[in-house]
Design an enzyme around this catalytic site. Sequence first.
Site, PDB file in Angstrom:
ATOM      1  N   SER A  96       1.025  -0.865   0.055  1.00 21.91           N
ATOM      2  CA  SER A  96       0.350  -0.006  -0.008  1.00 21.91           C
ATOM      3  C   SER A  96       0.509   1.280   0.023  1.00 21.91           C
ATOM      4  CB  SER A  96      -1.173   0.298   0.964  1.00 21.91           C
ATOM      5  OG  SER A  96      -2.060  -0.815   1.443  1.00 21.91           O
ATOM      6  N   HIS A 114      -3.696  -0.575  -4.889  1.00 21.74           N
ATOM      7  CA  HIS A 114      -3.089  -0.840  -5.084  1.00 21.74           C
ATOM      8  C   HIS A 114      -3.353  -1.552  -6.714  1.00 21.74           C
ATOM      9  CE1 HIS A 114      -2.301  -2.670  -1.398  1.00 21.74           C
ATOM     10  NE2 HIS A 114      -3.626  -1.763  -1.358  1.00 21.74           N
ATOM     11  N   HIS A 161      -4.548 -10.018  -1.103  1.00 24.56           N
ATOM     12  CA  HIS A 161      -4.859 -10.628   0.327  1.00 24.56           C
ATOM     13  C   HIS A 161      -5.565 -11.668   0.494  1.00 24.56           C
ATOM     14  CE1 HIS A 161      -3.862  -6.216  -0.278  1.00 24.56           C
ATOM     15  NE2 HIS A 161      -2.474  -6.549   0.831  1.00 24.56           N
ATOM     16  N   TYR A 184      -8.344 -10.905   2.747  1.00 22.52           N
ATOM     17  CA  TYR A 184      -9.605 -10.692   2.980  1.00 22.52           C
ATOM     18  C   TYR A 184     -10.194 -10.130   1.819  1.00 22.52           C
ATOM     19  CZ  TYR A 184      -7.413  -5.947   2.625  1.00 22.52           C
ATOM     20  OH  TYR A 184      -6.869  -5.046   1.853  1.00 22.52           O
ATOM     21  N   GLU A 185      -9.554 -10.523   0.888  1.00 21.37           N
ATOM     22  CA  GLU A 185     -10.878  -9.460  -0.579  1.00 21.37           C
ATOM     23  C   GLU A 185     -11.902 -11.009  -0.838  1.00 21.37           C
ATOM     24  OE1 GLU A 185      -8.235  -7.583  -3.864  1.00 21.37           O
ATOM     25  OE2 GLU A 185      -6.411  -8.491  -2.080  1.00 21.37           O
ATOM     26  N   ALA A 213       2.411  -2.406   4.672  1.00 15.94           N
ATOM     27  CA  ALA A 213       1.668  -1.477   5.361  1.00 15.94           C
ATOM     28  C   ALA A 213       1.404  -1.800   7.067  1.00 15.94           C
ATOM     29  CB  ALA A 213       0.886  -1.044   5.328  1.00 15.94           C
ATOM     30  N   MET A 270      -1.550  -7.260   7.434  1.00 15.93           N
ATOM     31  CA  MET A 270      -3.009  -7.916   6.624  1.00 15.93           C
ATOM     32  C   MET A 270      -1.823  -8.879   5.479  1.00 15.93           C
ATOM     33  SD  MET A 270      -6.061  -5.842   7.064  1.00 15.93           S
ATOM     34  CE  MET A 270      -6.339  -4.897   8.740  1.00 15.93           C
ATOM     35  N   SER A 271      -1.116  -8.799   5.629  1.00 14.60           N
ATOM     36  CA  SER A 271      -0.203  -9.381   4.701  1.00 14.60           C
ATOM     37  C   SER A 271       0.852 -10.239   4.440  1.00 14.60           C
ATOM     38  CB  SER A 271       0.115  -8.566   2.995  1.00 14.60           C
ATOM     39  OG  SER A 271       0.258  -7.888   3.375  1.00 14.60           O
ATOM     40  N   ASN A 289       0.397   3.570  11.248  1.00 11.77           N
ATOM     41  CA  ASN A 289      -0.224   4.253  12.140  1.00 11.77           C
ATOM     42  C   ASN A 289       0.044   3.589  13.226  1.00 11.77           C
ATOM     43  OD1 ASN A 289      -1.565   1.734  10.416  1.00 11.77           O
ATOM     44  ND2 ASN A 289      -2.507   1.867  12.094  1.00 11.77           N
ATOM     45  N   HIS A 340      -8.337   3.035   7.886  1.00 10.55           N
ATOM     46  CA  HIS A 340      -7.449   2.893   6.148  1.00 10.55           C
ATOM     47  C   HIS A 340      -6.247   4.486   5.492  1.00 10.55           C
ATOM     48  CE1 HIS A 340      -6.168   0.857   2.710  1.00 10.55           C
ATOM     49  NE2 HIS A 340      -6.981   1.199   1.919  1.00 10.55           N
TER      50      HIS A 340
HETATM   51  N1  HPA Z   1      -4.047  -3.274  11.435  1.00 11.50           N
HETATM   52  C1  HPA Z   1      -3.441  -4.133  11.040  1.00 11.50           C
HETATM   53  N2  HPA Z   1      -2.844  -4.157   9.421  1.00 11.50           N
HETATM   54  C2  HPA Z   1      -2.298  -2.902   9.251  1.00 11.50           C
HETATM   55  C3  HPA Z   1      -2.203  -1.698  10.075  1.00 11.50           C
HETATM   56  C4  HPA Z   1      -3.641  -2.511  11.285  1.00 11.50           C
HETATM   57  O1  HPA Z   1      -2.959  -1.210  12.017  1.00 11.50           O
HETATM   58  N3  HPA Z   1      -1.837  -0.289   9.474  1.00 11.50           N
HETATM   59  C5  HPA Z   1      -1.477  -0.837   8.139  1.00 11.50           C
HETATM   60  N4  HPA Z   1      -2.142  -2.036   8.049  1.00 11.50           N
END
Ligand code: HPA
Length: 272
Positions: A30, A61, A83, A85-86, A113, A211-212, A235, A247
């Site tokens: 990302s 993406h 991903h 989750y997709e 990320a 998440m990847s 973050n 996001h």
């Molecule tokens: N949690 C999960 N996945 C993420 C986060 C998060 O805080 N930030 C970027 N990808």
Amino acid sequence: MDKMERYKKAANFIEERLNTQPAVGMILGSGLGQMAEYIEGKRVIDYSDIPGFPVSTVEGHAGRLVAGELMGQRIIAMQGRFHYYEGYPMEQVVFPVRVMRLLGVKRLIVTNAAGGVKKGFKPGDLMVITDHINLMGYNPLIGTNVDEMGERFPGMTKAYDRDLIDTALGCAKGLEIEVRQGVYCGVTGPSFETPAEIRMLGIIGGDAVGMSTVPEVITAVHCGMKVLGISCITNMAAGVLHHAPNHKEVLEVGKRVQEKFILLLKEILREI
Ligand code: HPA
């Protein structure tokens, strides 16, 4: 068609269309898509054109493969990844990694990320991944083993190559870019974590969460690639400093850090 034939079909197609024999693969996470723009003699192919490839759906993406040269390396970069989750089966999430292996990729640089779990991390930090914890409740190697790719029970003791980690740290030092090191926890998402989950990740030894990456790295190690992973801490994770991730913030911080990240990646490519 069996799995190996599907990988071969995609690899042959890419080889013909892009006229490439890449040595280094990159997965751009990302906000890092810009990196591909620096590739010289760029040849591009949309995922949707490649037989067997899934198609990316998430904002930020792009969904294409970019081949060419960068800092003297023959590279192939995934601009956008798949991903879990997709909704893709895990086998599809890691499909491109196996195709890259057939194209000749021996070293894979994976970026993402991530949320910062460790106290003291700040949004905008870069973290060289030293190890991971697979919390996805699944493993991409489940199912019949593809023996041509690797063994049934591959070791993960040195999933992240020590020499590549040292090179990355050395490059960062030379560029006076401060980098962290740490353990990446891979979760499925798409919901962000609860504060209790983040406390747990800290207790079990996690420094960042995302998440990847974990599926791709397991698959890359299985087929004998050396892996370097770098997270952009976009973050602080849920509950750390009373934070609630979103996001938009992930994309914004990713964009802000992109320049520094690209500088580091280019230097690493020059050194390896
Ligand atoms: N949690 C999960 N996945 C993420 C986060 C998060 O805080 N930030 C970027 N990808």
